[in-house]
Design a protein around this motif. Structure first.
Motif, PDB file in Angstrom:
ATOM      1  N   THR A   1      -5.562  -7.841  -1.543  1.00 20.02           N
ATOM      2  CA  THR A   1      -5.254  -6.467  -1.147  1.00 20.02           C
ATOM      3  C   THR A   1      -4.027  -5.940  -1.886  1.00 20.02           C
ATOM      4  O   THR A   1      -3.989  -4.772  -2.286  1.00 20.02           O
TER       5      THR A   1
ATOM      6  N   MET B   1      -5.027  -5.007  -5.583  1.00 16.76           N
ATOM      7  CA  MET B   1      -5.806  -3.781  -5.717  1.00 16.76           C
ATOM      8  C   MET B   1      -5.042  -2.546  -5.246  1.00 16.76           C
ATOM      9  O   MET B   1      -5.168  -1.467  -5.830  1.00 16.76           O
ATOM     10  N   PHE B   2      -4.236  -2.685  -4.198  1.00 21.02           N
ATOM     11  CA  PHE B   2      -3.459  -1.542  -3.736  1.00 21.02           C
ATOM     12  C   PHE B   2      -2.328  -1.216  -4.711  1.00 21.02           C
ATOM     13  O   PHE B   2      -2.026  -0.053  -4.959  1.00 21.02           O
TER      14      PHE B   2
ATOM     15  N   LEU C   1      -6.706   1.479 -11.134  1.00 24.91           N
ATOM     16  CA  LEU C   1      -8.108   1.368 -10.736  1.00 24.91           C
ATOM     17  C   LEU C   1      -8.775   2.738 -10.744  1.00 24.91           C
ATOM     18  O   LEU C   1      -9.920   2.887 -11.196  1.00 24.91           O
TER      19      LEU C   1
ATOM     20  N   GLN D   1      -3.718   0.600  -7.663  1.00 24.15           N
ATOM     21  CA  GLN D   1      -4.732   1.585  -7.300  1.00 24.15           C
ATOM     22  C   GLN D   1      -4.741   2.773  -8.256  1.00 24.15           C
ATOM     23  O   GLN D   1      -5.802   3.371  -8.511  1.00 24.15           O
ATOM     24  N   THR D   2      -3.576   3.120  -8.820  1.00 19.47           N
ATOM     25  CA  THR D   2      -3.550   4.191  -9.811  1.00 19.47           C
ATOM     26  C   THR D   2      -4.343   3.793 -11.052  1.00 19.47           C
ATOM     27  O   THR D   2      -5.134   4.579 -11.591  1.00 19.47           O
TER      28      THR D   2
ATOM     29  N   LEU E   1      -6.911   9.857  -7.465  1.00 20.46           N
ATOM     30  CA  LEU E   1      -6.002   9.077  -6.631  1.00 20.46           C
ATOM     31  C   LEU E   1      -5.968   9.619  -5.205  1.00 20.46           C
ATOM     32  O   LEU E   1      -5.875   8.853  -4.237  1.00 20.46           O
TER      33      LEU E   1
ATOM     34  N   PHE F   1       0.826  -1.204   0.000  1.00 23.82           N
ATOM     35  CA  PHE F   1       0.000   0.000   0.000  1.00 23.82           C
ATOM     36  C   PHE F   1       0.864   1.260   0.000  1.00 23.82           C
ATOM     37  O   PHE F   1       0.457   2.297  -0.539  1.00 23.82           O
TER      38      PHE F   1
ATOM     39  N   VAL G   1     -15.203   3.427  -2.942  1.00 28.17           N
ATOM     40  CA  VAL G   1     -13.886   3.475  -2.295  1.00 28.17           C
ATOM     41  C   VAL G   1     -13.982   3.269  -0.786  1.00 28.17           C
ATOM     42  O   VAL G   1     -13.318   2.377  -0.239  1.00 28.17           O
TER      43      VAL G   1
ATOM     44  N   ILE H   1      -8.742   8.097  -3.187  1.00 31.09           N
ATOM     45  CA  ILE H   1      -8.435   6.750  -2.700  1.00 31.09           C
ATOM     46  C   ILE H   1      -7.480   6.823  -1.513  1.00 31.09           C
ATOM     47  O   ILE H   1      -7.679   6.159  -0.490  1.00 31.09           O
TER      48      ILE H   1
END
Length: 411
Positions: free
Chosen positions: A238, A241-242, A248, A245-246, A256, A36, A313, A259
């Motif tokens: 996790t 997806m982390f 997503l 994340q950009t 961003l 993350f 989110v 998020i």
């Protein structure tokens, strides 16, 4: 000699605040090697090194897989080396990895720095904290692990916001220089808290014969094999997806910064779950609670797959927080419950290596699918199905549960 009875949170903190704070500091420091946090620099790293999503995901996976292989044999040293020395070594490696990433002039050095970050951060730092806590406080293992893990929840709440602001103001390399300094300060605090009594398993130190299965025997144990998949689902999902994340955010049309701001909700949900799950583990079987881990993870995947609004989110962040907390606490408590604590360092090193491996494969596999036109929303549907199957596999027959629990209590 009868085992000590579980205590309440207030009494636990009053009697064992030093070791709980030690574990909490180490868990917070592990943030530097967690996906993350690293992923927040991902877009700038890809730009500087001219990498696609799949390229960066593959490089990250290679570094993480190598760290998982190393973790499986380095992590067992916590069974024999004093915790103070082990912590010092891990902390210095983690700080050095931050400096190396800040300097990295080319792709090989980048991969090396990621390898050291993953090994020392997500791997060994968290491993040292959880193993030490689980051994030292067997009667209150669930609550103690939950309290120490709040350190990571604090890191998840503060580090992303600080990183996004720092990258915007200074760029990503200076942020990693500052991160190295923060790790060294945290290491100094942890070493101040550490005492000789935090050392390796007391039974082994006293010359008593070790108990629990050898590593090779675990891979033939149905109780181990049926439960491992659901525990690996959390780091895989996790991380996937982390890390992306950009991507997503771009796919869904979310900012961003939006998020990143909701990592606070993730941390709060994780902290609340840790506080609630701990007492349950002290009263009930970790093996019995494990299948319920599938619920928050599956729901989170459903939200990402089906909800296009940015309201998704906070929803999936809350669900991720619940799932991550339950996974972290249940894993350590489960192995101690089934196999005892004398070889806990070796068993956790093996399973933590599996966690790191899962988190390493996640960015590569999802990145390659993105490069081939498979959206993260579509991938989330597939992951929801995987979680459901893993949750069903974790439901062992009652007879097998009783036999394994009796073996663990006799260790």
């Amino acid at each position: 000699m009868t085992a000590p009875l579980p205590t309440g949170y207030r009494s636990l903190v009053a009697r064992h605040w030093r070791i709980l704070c030690f574990g909490g500091v180490l868990m917070a420091l592990s943030s530097a090697g967690q996906t993350f946090f690293i992923a927040l620099s991902g877009a700038r790293i890809r730009q500087d090194f001219q990498l696609s999503d799949g390229d960066f995901g593959t490089a990250y996976a290679a570094a993480t897989i190598a760290s998982a292989a190393t973790m499986a044999w380095v992590g067992r040293l916590v069974d024999t080396v004093s915790v103070r020395r082990f912590t010092m070594a891990v902390g210095l490696v983690l700080a050095g990895a931050c400096l190396l990433l800040a300097w990295s002039p080319n792709l090989p050095v980048l991969v090396l720095s990621l390898y050291l970050l993953r090994l020392a951060g997500q791997g060994l730092m968290a491993h040292t904290a959880m193993t030490t806590i689980a051994r030292a406080l067997p009667a209150d293992r669930g609550k103690a692990i939950g309290l120490a893990a709040l350190g990571l929840a604090l890191g998840e709440a503060l580090f992303p916001i600080a990183a996004v602001r720092g990258i915007g103001a200074l760029d990503w390399r200076p942020v990693w220089l500052l991160c190295a300094g923060a790790v060294l300060l945290g290491l100094a605090l942890a070493l101040t808290l550490a005492r000789p009594g935090f050392g390796p398993a007391r039974a082994m130190a006293a010359g008593q014969p070790p108990s629990g299965p050898a590593e090779s025997a675990l891979w033939r144990d149905p109780a181990f094999l049926r439960r491992l998949p659901i525990l690996l689902c959390s780091p895989f999902i996790t991380t996937a997806m982390f890390f992306h994340q950009t991507r997503l955010a771009q796919e869904k049309g979310w900012a961003l910064g939006w998020i990143a701001s909701w990592f606070v909700a993730y941390a709060v949900a994780r902290a609340g779950s840790l506080v609630l799950v701990g007492p349950l583990l002290d009263r009930r079987s970790a093996a019995g609670l494990l299948p319920w881990l599938a619920m928050p993870l599956g729901l989170a995947m459903g939200v990402i797959a089906l909800v296009g609004s940015d309201v998704a989110v906070p929803l999936y962040m809350l669900l991720f927080g619940l799932g991550a907390a339950a996974s972290g606490v249940l894993g350590t408590a489960l192995w101690a419950e089934l196999y005892g604590t004398h070889r806990l360092g070796r068993i956790r090193a093996l399973t933590e290596g599996g966690n790191v491996l899962a988190s390493g494969l996640a960015p590569a596999l999802t990145g390659l699918l993105i490069d081939r036109g498979v959206s993260l929303s579509t991938q989330a549907l597939g992951l929801a199905a995987v979680v459901a199957v893993a949750g069903l596999c974790a439901r062992d027959p009652a007879r097998l549960l009783a036999r394994r629990r009796s073996r663990g209590s006799g260790a």
